[in-house]
Design a protein around this motif. Structure first.
Motif, PDB file in Angstrom:
ATOM      1  N   GLY A   1       0.909  -1.441   0.055  1.00  0.00           N
ATOM      2  CA  GLY A   1      -0.012   0.103   0.049  1.00  0.00           C
ATOM      3  C   GLY A   1       0.785   1.191   0.043  1.00  0.00           C
ATOM      4  N   GLY A   2       2.112   0.977   0.280  1.00  0.00           N
ATOM      5  CA  GLY A   2       3.032   2.425   0.449  1.00  0.00           C
ATOM      6  C   GLY A   2       3.267   2.627   1.595  1.00  0.00           C
ATOM      7  N   ILE A   3       4.747   2.946   1.804  1.00  0.00           N
ATOM      8  CA  ILE A   3       4.974   3.179   3.463  1.00  0.00           C
ATOM      9  C   ILE A   3       4.239   4.479   3.806  1.00  0.00           C
ATOM     10  N   ALA A   4       4.246   5.538   3.218  1.00  0.00           N
ATOM     11  CA  ALA A   4       3.892   6.554   3.822  1.00  0.00           C
ATOM     12  C   ALA A   4       2.315   6.639   3.957  1.00  0.00           C
ATOM     13  N   ALA A   5       1.778   6.074   3.074  1.00  0.00           N
ATOM     14  CA  ALA A   5       0.109   6.133   3.264  1.00  0.00           C
ATOM     15  C   ALA A   5      -0.324   5.164   4.339  1.00  0.00           C
ATOM     16  N   VAL A   6       0.256   3.847   4.357  1.00  0.00           N
ATOM     17  CA  VAL A   6      -0.492   2.544   5.325  1.00  0.00           C
ATOM     18  C   VAL A   6       0.109   3.011   6.780  1.00  0.00           C
ATOM     19  N   SER A   7       1.397   3.733   6.735  1.00  0.00           N
ATOM     20  CA  SER A   7       1.924   4.313   8.135  1.00  0.00           C
ATOM     21  C   SER A   7       1.000   4.854   8.786  1.00  0.00           C
ATOM     22  N   GLN A   8       0.104   5.827   8.341  1.00  0.00           N
ATOM     23  CA  GLN A   8      -0.904   6.640   8.871  1.00  0.00           C
ATOM     24  C   GLN A   8      -1.848   5.839   9.762  1.00  0.00           C
ATOM     25  N   LEU A   9      -2.037   4.581   9.576  1.00  0.00           N
ATOM     26  CA  LEU A   9      -2.932   3.676  10.412  1.00  0.00           C
ATOM     27  C   LEU A   9      -2.333   3.725  11.944  1.00  0.00           C
TER      28      LEU A   9
ATOM     29  N   VAL B   1     -13.670   8.441  22.167  1.00  0.00           N
ATOM     30  CA  VAL B   1     -14.367   7.750  20.989  1.00  0.00           C
ATOM     31  C   VAL B   1     -14.390   9.262  19.859  1.00  0.00           C
ATOM     32  N   GLY B   2     -14.549  10.367  20.156  1.00  0.00           N
ATOM     33  CA  GLY B   2     -14.652  11.469  19.502  1.00  0.00           C
ATOM     34  C   GLY B   2     -13.189  11.531  18.722  1.00  0.00           C
ATOM     35  N   CYS B   3     -12.197  11.402  19.605  1.00  0.00           N
ATOM     36  CA  CYS B   3     -10.798  11.608  19.047  1.00  0.00           C
ATOM     37  C   CYS B   3     -10.674  10.476  18.011  1.00  0.00           C
ATOM     38  N   ALA B   4     -10.721   9.472  18.455  1.00  0.00           N
ATOM     39  CA  ALA B   4     -10.727   8.266  17.437  1.00  0.00           C
ATOM     40  C   ALA B   4     -11.338   8.303  16.134  1.00  0.00           C
TER      41      ALA B   4
ATOM     42  N   ALA C   1     -12.051  11.437  14.733  1.00  0.00           N
ATOM     43  CA  ALA C   1     -11.159  12.714  13.994  1.00  0.00           C
ATOM     44  C   ALA C   1     -10.086  11.989  13.200  1.00  0.00           C
ATOM     45  N   VAL C   2      -9.445  10.911  14.169  1.00  0.00           N
ATOM     46  CA  VAL C   2      -8.306  10.515  13.333  1.00  0.00           C
ATOM     47  C   VAL C   2      -8.662   9.633  12.447  1.00  0.00           C
ATOM     48  N   VAL C   3      -9.553   8.817  12.403  1.00  0.00           N
ATOM     49  CA  VAL C   3     -10.130   7.993  11.105  1.00  0.00           C
ATOM     50  C   VAL C   3     -10.290   8.861   9.917  1.00  0.00           C
ATOM     51  N   LEU C   4     -10.898   9.993  10.241  1.00  0.00           N
ATOM     52  CA  LEU C   4     -11.017  10.836   9.087  1.00  0.00           C
ATOM     53  C   LEU C   4      -9.602  11.495   8.412  1.00  0.00           C
TER      54      LEU C   4
ATOM     55  N   VAL D   1      -6.805   9.654   8.618  1.00  0.00           N
ATOM     56  CA  VAL D   1      -6.277   8.681   8.008  1.00  0.00           C
ATOM     57  C   VAL D   1      -6.815   8.682   6.536  1.00  0.00           C
ATOM     58  N   ALA D   2      -8.305   8.761   6.651  1.00  0.00           N
ATOM     59  CA  ALA D   2      -8.891   8.556   5.333  1.00  0.00           C
ATOM     60  C   ALA D   2      -8.282   9.620   4.269  1.00  0.00           C
ATOM     61  N   GLY D   3      -8.148  11.059   4.813  1.00  0.00           N
ATOM     62  CA  GLY D   3      -7.651  12.038   4.187  1.00  0.00           C
ATOM     63  C   GLY D   3      -6.048  11.831   3.514  1.00  0.00           C
ATOM     64  N   ALA D   4      -5.227  11.223   4.480  1.00  0.00           N
ATOM     65  CA  ALA D   4      -3.779  10.813   4.086  1.00  0.00           C
ATOM     66  C   ALA D   4      -3.940   9.729   2.949  1.00  0.00           C
ATOM     67  N   LYS D   5      -4.751   8.797   3.202  1.00  0.00           N
ATOM     68  CA  LYS D   5      -4.799   7.836   2.093  1.00  0.00           C
ATOM     69  C   LYS D   5      -5.202   8.403   0.801  1.00  0.00           C
ATOM     70  N   ARG D   6      -6.109   9.530   0.719  1.00  0.00           N
ATOM     71  CA  ARG D   6      -6.369  10.235  -0.505  1.00  0.00           C
ATOM     72  C   ARG D   6      -5.241  10.915  -1.334  1.00  0.00           C
ATOM     73  N   PHE D   7      -4.382  11.434  -0.402  1.00  0.00           N
ATOM     74  CA  PHE D   7      -3.277  12.323  -1.172  1.00  0.00           C
ATOM     75  C   PHE D   7      -2.031  11.776  -0.858  1.00  0.00           C
ATOM     76  N   ALA D   8      -1.975  10.204  -0.554  1.00  0.00           N
ATOM     77  CA  ALA D   8      -0.515  10.036  -0.423  1.00  0.00           C
ATOM     78  C   ALA D   8       0.204   9.646  -1.718  1.00  0.00           C
TER      79      ALA D   8
END
Length: 296
Positions: A245-253, A278-281, A283-286, A288-295
């Motif tokens: 998946g790419g080091i930079a992209a998948v590392s955001q998980l 729960v709220g912070c988690a 926000a972090v999911v969002l 990660v999704a954004g980082a995946k989009r622009f990796a």
């Protein structure tokens, strides 16, 4: 032909994210398991024993499956992996936790995805877009902000040790992922563990507990988990995920790891978890999704 390549690339990326998530889920159990283990076992022995046990298992896998041996040029990178993730990160974090609380340490764990991504750029030749770094920094800030709200006092020595641990781990992750593209994920961690075995095995015997009578089965089960899953199986999925998946992209998980770990601690150790987590988690999911989009 172009469509075929695109579909193949898309399938590889999806497989990378699935493998990466499985790796993060496995690693998330490490902290709760370590907390259980150190109630009865010395932290230094635990660090050495997990590497020795995983090293013996990795050696058995290499002997049974007989993969292609690494080339001479691979030895240096494998040593880097061993120093970073087998010895460096577990030992440096164990030493750091003498001076800082686990909540304070989570601040630095939030830097691990960025460290891995940076080393992925330096060692793997990846070039994420600027928006990727924005989402990465925002995600790290959310994790760090949540950790700081939980309390914990700073320590110059403890902070220095944690920073060194994050750098060692990020380099070990990126170097292992680069090797996994050619050698395979389980081969990389197995060879790295084998290189660590001459140090880890005798050192664990030297720190062997004087008596096992006071060591309960929960501590033994925790030792088994961090040895088998945290030190070996988790890396098989993690390195495969980074390679595909790419080091930079998948590392955001990894931004999700502290939250998964706290959720497991709440379930297994009955520690309280509030809506702030729960709220912070979420926000972090969002992020990660954004980082995946622009990796890429």
């Amino acid at each position: 032909m172009e469509a075929t390549r695109t579909i193949g690339s898309s399938n590889e990326a999806a497989a990378g994210w699935i493998n990466g998530l499985l790796g993060v889920l496995i690693f998330s159990g490490s902290l709760p398991a370590t907390r259980v283990a150190v109630l009865d076992l010395d932290p230094l022995f635990l660090t050495l024993a997990r590497a020795a046990i995983a090293g013996l298992l990795g050696a058995a896998m290499l002997l049974a499956l007989r993969p292609r041996r690494p080339e001479r040029s691979d030895i240096g990178p494998l040593v880097v992996v061993a120093l970073g993730v087998v010895v460096g990160f577990p030992l440096l974090t164990a030493l750091a936790l003498r001076y800082v609380t686990s909540a304070h340490a989570i601040v630095f764990v939030g830097l691990l995805p960025i460290a891995t991504a940076v080393f992925g750029v330096l060692r793997g030749g990846e070039r994420p877009r600027p928006a990727f770094w924005a989402f990465s920094v925002l995600g790290a800030a959310i994790v760090g902000g949540y950790a700081l709200r939980q309390g914990g006092e700073a320590s110059l020595l403890g902070d220095g040790l944690m920073l060194a641990a994050i750098l060692a781990c990020g380099l070990g992750y990126a170097e292992g992922a680069r090797l996994s593209r050619r050698l395979g994920g389980w081969q990389v961690i197995s060879w790295a563990l084998l290189l660590s075995l001459p140090l880890a095995l005798p050192a664990s015997l030297l720190t062997w507990p004087s008596s096992w009578a006071a060591v309960g089965w929960p501590a033994l089960a925790a030792l088994a988990y961090v040895s088998l899953f945290s030190m070996l199986i988790g890396f098989i999925f993690w390195y495969r995920g980074l390679a595909l998946g790419g080091i930079a992209a998948v590392s955001q998980l990894q931004l999700l790891q502290p939250f998964f770990g706290l959720a497991l601690a709440a379930t297994l150790l009955h520690e309280p978890v509030g809506w702030g987590l729960v709220g912070c988690a979420a926000a972090v999911v969002l992020c990660v999704a954004g980082a995946k989009r622009f990796a890429r």
